[in-house]
Structure formats: C-alpha cells, structure tokens
Write a protein that holds these residues in place. Structure first.
Motif, PDB file in Angstrom:
ATOM      1  N   MET A  34       0.869  -1.168   0.000  1.00  0.00           N
ATOM      2  CA  MET A  34       0.000   0.000   0.000  1.00  0.00           C
ATOM      3  C   MET A  34       0.910   1.222   0.000  1.00  0.00           C
ATOM      4  O   MET A  34       1.944   1.226   0.676  1.00  0.00           O
ATOM      5  N   GLY A  35       0.509   2.240  -0.743  1.00  0.00           N
ATOM      6  CA  GLY A  35       1.404   3.384  -0.846  1.00  0.00           C
ATOM      7  C   GLY A  35       0.691   4.717  -0.958  1.00  0.00           C
ATOM      8  O   GLY A  35      -0.515   4.777  -1.197  1.00  0.00           O
ATOM      9  N   TRP A  36       1.468   5.763  -0.774  1.00  0.00           N
ATOM     10  CA  TRP A  36       1.030   7.139  -0.995  1.00  0.00           C
ATOM     11  C   TRP A  36       1.910   7.744  -2.091  1.00  0.00           C
ATOM     12  O   TRP A  36       3.141   7.597  -2.058  1.00  0.00           O
ATOM     13  N   PHE A  37       1.254   8.444  -2.992  1.00  0.00           N
ATOM     14  CA  PHE A  37       1.928   9.143  -4.069  1.00  0.00           C
ATOM     15  C   PHE A  37       1.431  10.581  -4.088  1.00  0.00           C
ATOM     16  O   PHE A  37       0.409  10.907  -3.477  1.00  0.00           O
ATOM     17  N   ARG A  38       2.134  11.430  -4.802  1.00  0.00           N
ATOM     18  CA  ARG A  38       1.676  12.807  -4.948  1.00  0.00           C
ATOM     19  C   ARG A  38       2.031  13.318  -6.333  1.00  0.00           C
ATOM     20  O   ARG A  38       2.974  12.841  -6.969  1.00  0.00           O
ATOM     21  N   GLN A  39       1.247  14.291  -6.764  1.00  0.00           N
ATOM     22  CA  GLN A  39       1.491  14.888  -8.080  1.00  0.00           C
ATOM     23  C   GLN A  39       1.228  16.389  -7.987  1.00  0.00           C
ATOM     24  O   GLN A  39       0.109  16.808  -7.682  1.00  0.00           O
ATOM     25  N   ALA A  40       2.270  17.156  -8.253  1.00  0.00           N
ATOM     26  CA  ALA A  40       2.161  18.608  -8.292  1.00  0.00           C
ATOM     27  C   ALA A  40       1.845  19.034  -9.719  1.00  0.00           C
ATOM     28  O   ALA A  40       2.158  18.305 -10.666  1.00  0.00           O
ATOM     29  N   PRO A  41       1.246  20.196  -9.895  1.00  0.00           N
ATOM     30  CA  PRO A  41       0.913  20.672 -11.246  1.00  0.00           C
ATOM     31  C   PRO A  41       2.147  20.700 -12.149  1.00  0.00           C
ATOM     32  O   PRO A  41       3.197  21.210 -11.771  1.00  0.00           O
ATOM     33  N   GLY A  42       2.003  20.112 -13.333  1.00  0.00           N
ATOM     34  CA  GLY A  42       3.090  20.112 -14.288  1.00  0.00           C
ATOM     35  C   GLY A  42       4.194  19.116 -14.031  1.00  0.00           C
ATOM     36  O   GLY A  42       5.209  19.109 -14.732  1.00  0.00           O
ATOM     37  N   ARG A  43       4.002  18.275 -13.013  1.00  0.00           N
ATOM     38  CA  ARG A  43       5.036  17.305 -12.676  1.00  0.00           C
ATOM     39  C   ARG A  43       4.466  15.890 -12.713  1.00  0.00           C
ATOM     40  O   ARG A  43       3.252  15.685 -12.667  1.00  0.00           O
ATOM     41  N   GLU A  44       5.346  14.922 -12.801  1.00  0.00           N
ATOM     42  CA  GLU A  44       4.917  13.530 -12.804  1.00  0.00           C
ATOM     43  C   GLU A  44       4.537  13.075 -11.391  1.00  0.00           C
ATOM     44  O   GLU A  44       5.015  13.632 -10.405  1.00  0.00           O
ATOM     45  N   ARG A  45       3.705  12.049 -11.346  1.00  0.00           N
ATOM     46  CA  ARG A  45       3.347  11.479 -10.053  1.00  0.00           C
ATOM     47  C   ARG A  45       4.579  10.805  -9.447  1.00  0.00           C
ATOM     48  O   ARG A  45       5.296  10.077 -10.142  1.00  0.00           O
ATOM     49  N   GLU A  46       4.800  11.076  -8.171  1.00  0.00           N
ATOM     50  CA  GLU A  46       5.978  10.514  -7.514  1.00  0.00           C
ATOM     51  C   GLU A  46       5.583   9.764  -6.245  1.00  0.00           C
ATOM     52  O   GLU A  46       4.609  10.113  -5.571  1.00  0.00           O
ATOM     53  N   CYS A  95      -3.635   7.617  -2.623  1.00  0.00           N
ATOM     54  CA  CYS A  95      -3.224   6.333  -2.070  1.00  0.00           C
ATOM     55  C   CYS A  95      -3.389   5.274  -3.145  1.00  0.00           C
ATOM     56  O   CYS A  95      -4.144   5.457  -4.110  1.00  0.00           O
ATOM     57  N   ALA A  96      -2.681   4.187  -2.981  1.00  0.00           N
ATOM     58  CA  ALA A  96      -2.658   3.154  -4.001  1.00  0.00           C
ATOM     59  C   ALA A  96      -2.462   1.786  -3.372  1.00  0.00           C
ATOM     60  O   ALA A  96      -1.859   1.656  -2.304  1.00  0.00           O
ATOM     61  N   ALA A  97      -2.976   0.767  -4.067  1.00  0.00           N
ATOM     62  CA  ALA A  97      -2.860  -0.609  -3.602  1.00  0.00           C
ATOM     63  C   ALA A  97      -2.383  -1.492  -4.747  1.00  0.00           C
ATOM     64  O   ALA A  97      -2.783  -1.297  -5.901  1.00  0.00           O
ATOM     65  N   ALA A  98      -1.544  -2.452  -4.410  1.00  0.00           N
ATOM     66  CA  ALA A  98      -1.064  -3.402  -5.415  1.00  0.00           C
ATOM     67  C   ALA A  98      -2.085  -4.522  -5.587  1.00  0.00           C
ATOM     68  O   ALA A  98      -2.895  -4.801  -4.705  1.00  0.00           O
ATOM     69  N   SER A 108       7.543   2.989  -7.171  1.00  0.00           N
ATOM     70  CA  SER A 108       7.190   3.140  -8.582  1.00  0.00           C
ATOM     71  C   SER A 108       5.692   2.971  -8.774  1.00  0.00           C
ATOM     72  O   SER A 108       5.078   2.084  -8.178  1.00  0.00           O
ATOM     73  N   THR A 109       5.109   3.807  -9.614  1.00  0.00           N
ATOM     74  CA  THR A 109       3.670   3.690  -9.872  1.00  0.00           C
ATOM     75  C   THR A 109       3.327   2.344 -10.513  1.00  0.00           C
ATOM     76  O   THR A 109       2.195   1.879 -10.391  1.00  0.00           O
ATOM     77  N   SER A 110       4.288   1.711 -11.161  1.00  0.00           N
ATOM     78  CA  SER A 110       4.007   0.470 -11.875  1.00  0.00           C
ATOM     79  C   SER A 110       3.654  -0.686 -10.944  1.00  0.00           C
ATOM     80  O   SER A 110       3.075  -1.673 -11.369  1.00  0.00           O
ATOM     81  N   VAL A 111       3.982  -0.566  -9.680  1.00  0.00           N
ATOM     82  CA  VAL A 111       3.680  -1.630  -8.697  1.00  0.00           C
ATOM     83  C   VAL A 111       2.201  -1.632  -8.334  1.00  0.00           C
ATOM     84  O   VAL A 111       1.648  -2.659  -7.949  1.00  0.00           O
ATOM     85  N   PHE A 112       1.556  -0.498  -8.471  1.00  0.00           N
ATOM     86  CA  PHE A 112       0.211  -0.306  -7.938  1.00  0.00           C
ATOM     87  C   PHE A 112      -0.835  -0.260  -9.045  1.00  0.00           C
ATOM     88  O   PHE A 112      -0.662   0.389 -10.066  1.00  0.00           O
TER      89      PHE A 112
END
Length: 125
Positions: A34-46, A95-98, A108-112
């Motif tokens: 389980m994870g937390w990610f964030r995305q600011a305007p004009g930037r990639e999700r991290e 938030c994200a779940a695999a 990495s976003t690819s896990v979720f």
C-alpha cells in the motif's frame, strides 16, 4: 477490485501538520503493498511512501523524517502523517494498492494497480 477513498487534505501553513486517511473497500484480499503518491501541477506522479503487510516501510528522501505511513488493518485504512510541511509538499496526494500476488514493493507507480481519487494538500509559506 479495490476502491480507495482519500480524506484529510486541506490548506496548511508551512511548518504545520496534516494526517491523510485512505479507506479501502471491496477488496477480497489484503494488498501486500500500500502506498502514498503525490502529483504537483506540471510534474509527474511521484512515490512518497509505501508499507507492506509486514509493516516494512520506505520513504522518498524528500519526506523521510517528516512523514509517517501506517495502516489499521481492522479498519482497512491507510494513513499518512505529515509534519513540518513545506511549500514544496504542495500536491494532490493519492493512495494506491497493489494487486493480489505482488510481493515486491517500491515507490514506482508500476507496482500499484488501484488508485484513489486524490486529496489536495496546498502548503502556503
């Protein structure tokens, strides 16, 4: 299918704190990652942080020491405690779940595979 709903975002001044929550539902399995990610305007999700079923945690270097990820399995809820917030923390937080069967976690976003709709966190200076 896993439905994720974030809450707890809102405007905060630099140096302040917030706790984000992510309620999971519809899952017939307990996601290992389980994870937390964030995305600011004009930037990639991290990736910000993840936690495994064995409570192993990992953080992005930019938030280490300030953010804490945790989970309450009884409530099927994921949390992100954010302290000493900075203007550069301003972003939409997800938030994200695999999926079932994924046992190698990373930021990495690819896990979720499952994502919430996000909650906005603006930090003013």
């Amino acid at each position: 299918q896993v439905q994720l709903v974030e809450s707890g975002g809102g405007s905060v001044q630099a140096g302040g704190s917030l706790r984000l929550s992510c309620a999971a539902s519809g899952n017939t399995y307990r996601p290992y990652c389980m994870g937390w990610f964030r995305q600011a305007p004009g930037r990639e999700r991290e990736g910000v942080a993840y936690i495994t079923s064995y409570t192993t945690r990992s953080y992005a270097s930019s938030v280490k020491g300030r953010f804490t990820i945790s989970q309450d399995n009884a409530k099927n809820t994921l949390y992100l405690e954010m302290n000493s917030l900075k203007p550069e923390d301003t972003a939409m937080y997800y938030c994200a779940a695999a999926i079932q069967g994924v046992y190698h976690c990373s930021l990495s976003t690819s896990v979720f595979a499952y994502w919430g709709q996000g909650t906005q966190v603006p930090v003013s200076s």
